[in-house]
Enzyme design. Sequence first.
Site, PDB file in Angstrom:
ATOM      1  N   LYS A 174      41.475-101.392  18.723  1.00 22.45           N
ATOM      2  CA  LYS A 174      40.074-101.418  18.278  1.00 22.45           C
ATOM      3  C   LYS A 174      39.490-102.800  18.543  1.00 22.45           C
ATOM      4  O   LYS A 174      40.221-103.794  18.627  1.00 22.45           O
ATOM      5  CB  LYS A 174      39.947-101.013  16.811  1.00 22.45           C
ATOM      6  N   HIS A 234      37.042-104.391  16.685  1.00 16.88           N
ATOM      7  CA  HIS A 234      36.479-105.141  15.566  1.00 16.88           C
ATOM      8  C   HIS A 234      37.581-105.414  14.550  1.00 16.88           C
ATOM      9  O   HIS A 234      38.699-104.941  14.707  1.00 16.88           O
ATOM     10  CB  HIS A 234      35.335-104.355  14.908  1.00 16.88           C
TER      11      HIS A 234
END
Length: 222
Positions: free
Chosen positions: A105, A107
């Site tokens: 991912k 973030h």
Amino acid sequence: MGSKNSNQDNFIRFTLEAKVLSFGEFKTKAGRLSPYFFNAGGFNDGTRLSALGRYYANALKESKIEFDMLYGPAYKGITLVAATAIALADDGINVPFAYNRKEAKDHGEGGSLIGAPVKGKVVIIDDVISAGTSVRESVDLIRGAGAEPAAVLIALDRMERSGNATELGDQSAVQAVEEEFALPVIAIANLADLMSFLTASSDTELTAYLPAVKAYREQFGI
């Protein structure tokens, strides 16, 4: 009997009581009819997971492998690596651990690795090695982070040749991993230990399965 045998015998007894190890007739992913089945998903409460972590920690200490940290491949390896790290800490050996997420991912923590920074000599912890795919991914991630895989630690080595019901490979999945990555594979117990356990057992219900396990090993074993 040395502590090595007792750790293995106790582990086999524990897996039977937890119904993680069962005997009968089971079709494996390779399409073979196996007289036994090992399902690590059965270590599904706090007491069992705690005990399992201790067996992993004992096997790792007995192996005398030098390591700096532990790594668990998602998803099963996540609980296994945490349980082993806790068990080692209870013995006064406090080591960092990390694991991966299946999807990277962009973030928050970012990337696919979670936990302690992956560095030094890393032990990969999983339940079994069937095709070696999970080990390959783990080795790539660990080397990609600039660290070095030190060993693979598993619960059970089935000690059987790769292939399917009719075709037999020259090696077992464990041997293939050891050769391809030049990595030792440590198992808490293996098929030979299981056969010794059945042979020595006074439980007639258990010893009844010995001929089937023996025949399976003669057909598919290494």
